[in-house]
Design a protein around this motif. Structure first.
Motif: not given
Length: 204
Positions: A53-58, A69-73, A127-129
């Motif tokens: 959930e937190n990776a998705r938020l970022k 496109p953005s990548l968050a960890d 990791i969320c892309l």
């Protein structure tokens, strides 16, 4: 699974340690990287109850603001003797000053207070892309290890100096980047998550 065709990618983070590790992994693949810092993007409040959930938020906040496109960890340390803490609150244990020396001592002190014999732990990375249209993909990596004290090594960042991965006599804080992040045999949680991301989403 959606493939990433855009060769410009935003790393949705202000954490210089994470940015450095992700650059180490992405630079050889020919991607142009921007960061949330480069684009002056605000840090969204991490209100999720899971790493996903937190990776998705970022990632979604960055993709929406940048239209790229953005990548968050989102990652953390889960200690069995502390019932999985600090977990998703790993960064918050370091306080507003990001004092991970204090955070590592807090882990040690909490184990001491509980007389916890179980020092088994794991690092988790999700990791969320995210794309500007709201589509997201997730990739999870974990590595098992043991909490040691005192901290050892000045490589890496965060809780690395107190985490000794299973099968090794050194901590993450004593390992160089090649040992932790080699994609042929990825060891770190972030490298394992990244390998799954690269296999599923990146163009060859």
């Amino acid at each position: 699974m959606r493939r990433l065709t855009d060769k410009t990618l935003v790393i949705a983070s202000h954490n210089q340690g994470k940015i450095r590790e992700l650059r180490d992994l992405l630079d050889p693949l020919g991607y142009t990287l921007l960061t949330a810092t480069d684009l002056d993007l605000p840090e969204p409040e991490e209100t999720g109850l899971t790493f996903e959930e937190n990776a998705r938020l970022k990632a979604v906040a960055s993709a929406t603001a940048s239209q790229r496109p953005s990548l968050a960890d989102d990652s953390g340390l889960a200690v069995d003797g502390l019932d999985g803490a600090p977990g998703i609150y790993s960064a918050r244990w370091a306080g507003p000053e990001k004092d991970f020396q204090a955070a590592m001592k807090r882990v040690h002190d909490a184990l001491q207070e509980r007389s916890a014999q179980n020092r088994q732990a794991r690092f988790v990375s999700v990791i969320c892309l995210a794309w500007p249209d709201g589509h997201v993909e997730y990739f999870r990596g974990e590595v098992e290890g043991t909490i040691v004290w005192p901290p050892r090594g000045d490589q890496g960042f965060g809780y690395d100096p107190i985490f000794q991965p299973d099968g090794f006599a050194v901590t993450f804080g004593e390992m160089d980047a090649d040992q932790k992040h080699g994609l042929d045999r990825p060891l770190s949680h972030r490298a394992r998550a990244f390998k799954r991301f690269a296999e599923e989403c990146l163009e060859g």
